[in-house]
Enzyme design. Structure first.
Site, mmCIF file in Angstrom:
data_model
loop_
_atom_site.group_PDB
_atom_site.id
_atom_site.type_symbol
_atom_site.label_atom_id
_atom_site.label_comp_id
_atom_site.label_asym_id
_atom_site.label_seq_id
_atom_site.Cartn_x
_atom_site.Cartn_y
_atom_site.Cartn_z
ATOM 1 N N ALA A 65 0.871 -1.177 0.000
ATOM 2 C CA ALA A 65 0.000 0.000 0.000
ATOM 3 C C ALA A 65 0.907 1.225 0.000
ATOM 4 C CB ALA A 65 -0.884 -0.027 1.238
ATOM 5 N N GLY A 108 0.690 -4.922 1.026
ATOM 6 C CA GLY A 108 -0.490 -4.987 0.160
ATOM 7 C C GLY A 108 -0.206 -5.667 -1.171
ATOM 8 N N GLU A 111 -0.514 -9.244 -0.461
ATOM 9 C CA GLU A 111 -1.946 -9.486 -0.214
ATOM 10 C C GLU A 111 -2.740 -9.466 -1.520
ATOM 11 O OE1 GLU A 111 -1.755 -6.255 2.698
ATOM 12 O OE2 GLU A 111 -2.510 -7.638 4.202
ATOM 13 N N GLU A 131 4.700 -4.794 7.249
ATOM 14 C CA GLU A 131 3.960 -3.731 7.941
ATOM 15 C C GLU A 131 4.478 -3.495 9.355
ATOM 16 O OE1 GLU A 131 2.572 -6.218 6.169
ATOM 17 O OE2 GLU A 131 0.999 -5.398 4.882
HETATM 18 C C1 HXC Z 1 5.087 4.357 -1.321
HETATM 19 C C2 HXC Z 1 7.031 3.375 -2.013
HETATM 20 C C3 HXC Z 1 6.641 2.131 -1.437
HETATM 21 C C4 HXC Z 1 5.387 2.077 -0.767
HETATM 22 C C5 HXC Z 1 8.581 1.875 -2.341
HETATM 23 N N1 HXC Z 1 8.241 3.157 -2.567
HETATM 24 N N2 HXC Z 1 7.638 1.232 -1.648
HETATM 25 N N3 HXC Z 1 6.256 4.456 -1.958
HETATM 26 N N4 HXC Z 1 4.666 3.212 -0.739
HETATM 27 N N5 HXC Z 1 4.929 0.957 -0.201
HETATM 28 C C6 HXC Z 1 9.009 4.170 -3.286
HETATM 29 C C7 HXC Z 1 10.181 4.663 -2.448
HETATM 30 O O1 HXC Z 1 9.763 5.636 -1.535
HETATM 31 C C8 HXC Z 1 11.071 5.228 -3.542
HETATM 32 O O2 HXC Z 1 10.568 6.496 -3.910
HETATM 33 C C9 HXC Z 1 10.831 4.279 -4.720
HETATM 34 O O3 HXC Z 1 9.594 3.617 -4.432
HETATM 35 C C10 HXC Z 1 11.910 3.225 -4.846
HETATM 36 O O4 HXC Z 1 12.055 2.556 -3.603
HETATM 37 P P1 HXC Z 1 13.471 2.407 -2.847
HETATM 38 O O5 HXC Z 1 13.156 2.188 -1.413
HETATM 39 O O6 HXC Z 1 14.369 3.540 -3.188
HETATM 40 O O7 HXC Z 1 14.020 1.082 -3.523
HETATM 41 P P2 HXC Z 1 14.985 -0.026 -2.864
HETATM 42 O O8 HXC Z 1 16.070 0.649 -2.055
HETATM 43 O O9 HXC Z 1 15.359 -0.931 -3.963
HETATM 44 O O10 HXC Z 1 14.075 -0.813 -1.831
HETATM 45 C C11 HXC Z 1 12.967 -1.596 -2.273
HETATM 46 C C12 HXC Z 1 12.059 -1.974 -1.072
HETATM 47 C C13 HXC Z 1 11.664 -0.696 -0.316
HETATM 48 C C14 HXC Z 1 12.797 -2.929 -0.144
HETATM 49 C C15 HXC Z 1 10.835 -2.690 -1.645
HETATM 50 O O11 HXC Z 1 11.136 0.265 -1.248
HETATM 51 C C16 HXC Z 1 10.640 -0.905 0.736
HETATM 52 O O12 HXC Z 1 10.935 -1.401 1.818
HETATM 53 N N6 HXC Z 1 9.407 -0.463 0.481
HETATM 54 C C17 HXC Z 1 8.314 -0.484 1.436
HETATM 55 C C18 HXC Z 1 7.774 -1.874 1.558
HETATM 56 C C19 HXC Z 1 6.669 -1.900 2.591
HETATM 57 O O13 HXC Z 1 6.851 -1.583 3.753
HETATM 58 N N7 HXC Z 1 5.472 -2.285 2.160
HETATM 59 C C20 HXC Z 1 4.322 -2.390 3.013
HETATM 60 C C21 HXC Z 1 3.559 -1.123 2.981
HETATM 61 S S1 HXC Z 1 2.189 -1.173 4.132
HETATM 62 P P3 HXC Z 1 11.529 7.798 -4.056
HETATM 63 O O14 HXC Z 1 10.562 8.886 -4.341
HETATM 64 O O15 HXC Z 1 12.267 7.900 -2.782
HETATM 65 O O16 HXC Z 1 12.406 7.405 -5.214
HETATM 66 C C22 HXC Z 1 1.031 -2.114 3.392
HETATM 67 C C23 HXC Z 1 -0.247 -2.463 4.077
HETATM 68 C C24 HXC Z 1 -0.568 -1.551 5.164
HETATM 69 O O17 HXC Z 1 1.162 -2.545 2.330
HETATM 70 C C25 HXC Z 1 -1.755 -2.042 5.902
HETATM 71 C C26 HXC Z 1 -1.917 -1.392 7.227
HETATM 72 C C27 HXC Z 1 -2.538 -0.012 7.217
#
Ligand code: HXC
Length: 257
Positions: A65, A108, A111, A131
């Site tokens: 998400a 997400g 999911e 998360e």
């Molecule tokens: C918004 C995101 C994103 C996300 C990545 N990006 N994941 N933006 N939401 N979930 C964006 C980053 O901010 C970055 O933008 C660009 O994508 C590239 O990501 P990087 O982090 O620079 O890439 P990398 O270093 O290769 O790392 C990849 C990664 C990391 C390990 C996948 O991006 C990461 O950990 N992402 C978050 C994963 C996560 O936590 N997902 C769960 C979300 S919560 P910029 O602008 O900086 O270039 C969820 C459910 C929530 O899904 C339900 C409860 C409410």
């Protein structure tokens, strides 16, 4: 329909939805939710489509998400809007959905893949429910579908540590049906979709319905449900055609009726 966040194409008997916000690793915001559920409903209603492929552009299937959209979200807003419930519309699609997981399927994203019916993973796929690292928990089915798919031990491990699982571990755990070479992922997904397109759409919808009932009910009720659907399949033209074709040693020509 024109979409902002996805690409939609059609092949012979199937549709392909590609999540297309690669700069944000295809993070799922409200627009993606609207686009994916709308496109999937349109393909579901299209008689020339027998299966839907869902995949992601470039490095990710979907990295979750959209954290930037959720950062300032508060309880009352989320609760009133029943945040994430809109994804249930994908569960209403009657045709089989193939997730072609090409990279990160996190939060997400994992999911979303689990809402699909057949999961194909490329050798570069990575699954996880991170998360916990954000101070929250899965909100689109991770604690429920993952536990049913791979069991309590691994679901707890993944959801409590936030670690990623590679394609090998995902297949070993029963989360994905097959692992395929990264460069062949989309071609293989198209082959699966094209194969499904040779079958009766009525029968494939019945299969999807029956398998999904297994997650909702007791064995006794599920077996009865399956049997009744089987009885109903005898009322279709496709059953007459399928069995006639077998007896006559020819390929069936299903009319989806
Ligand atoms: C918004 C995101 C994103 C996300 C990545 N990006 N994941 N933006 N939401 N979930 C964006 C980053 O901010 C970055 O933008 C660009 O994508 C590239 O990501 P990087 O982090 O620079 O890439 P990398 O270093 O290769 O790392 C990849 C990664 C990391 C390990 C996948 O991006 C990461 O950990 N992402 C978050 C994963 C996560 O936590 N997902 C769960 C979300 S919560 P910029 O602008 O900086 O270039 C969820 C459910 C929530 O899904 C339900 C409860 C409410």
């Amino acid at each position: 329909t024109d979409f902002e966040t996805i690409l939609v194409e059609k092949g012979e008997g199937y549709g392909i939805i590609t999540l297309n916000r690669p700069k944000a690793l295809n993070a799922l915001n409200l627009q993606v939710l609207k686009d994916v559920t709308t496109a999937a409903a349109e393909l579901d209603a299209d008689d020339s489509v027998s299966a839907i492929i869902l995949t992601g552009a470039e490095r990710a299937f979907a990295a979750g998400a959209d954290i930037k959209e959720m950062q300032s979200l508060d309880f009352a807003t989320a609760y009133k809007a029943d945040w994430f419930a809109g994804w249930n519309r994908l569960g209403e699609v009657r045709k089989p959905i193939i997730a072609a997981v090409n990279g990160f399927a996190l939060g997400g994203g994992c999911e979303l893949a689990m809402m699909c019916d057949i999961l194909l993973a490329s050798t570069k796929a990575k699954f996880g429910q991170p998360e916990i690292n954000l101070g929250v928990l899965p909100g689109m089915g991770g604690s429920q579908r993952l536990t049913r798919a791979i069991g309590k031990a691994k679901a707890m491990d993944l959801c409590l540590t936030g670690r990623m699982m590679d394609a090998e571990e995902a297949e070993r755990s029963g989360l994905v049906a097959r692992i395929v070479e990264h460069d062949e992922l989309l071609d293989d997904a198209k082959k699966v979709a094209a194969l499904i397109a040779t079958k009766s759409q009525v029968a494939s919808a019945m299969v999807k319905e029956a398998v999904n009932v297994a997650f909702e009910t007791t064995l006794d009720q599920g077996l009865k449900y399956e049997r009744r659907l089987f009885h109903a399949s005898l009322a279709t033209d496709d059953q007459k055609e399928g069995m006639a074709a077998f007896v006559e040693k020819r390929a069936p020509q299903f009319t989806h009726s």
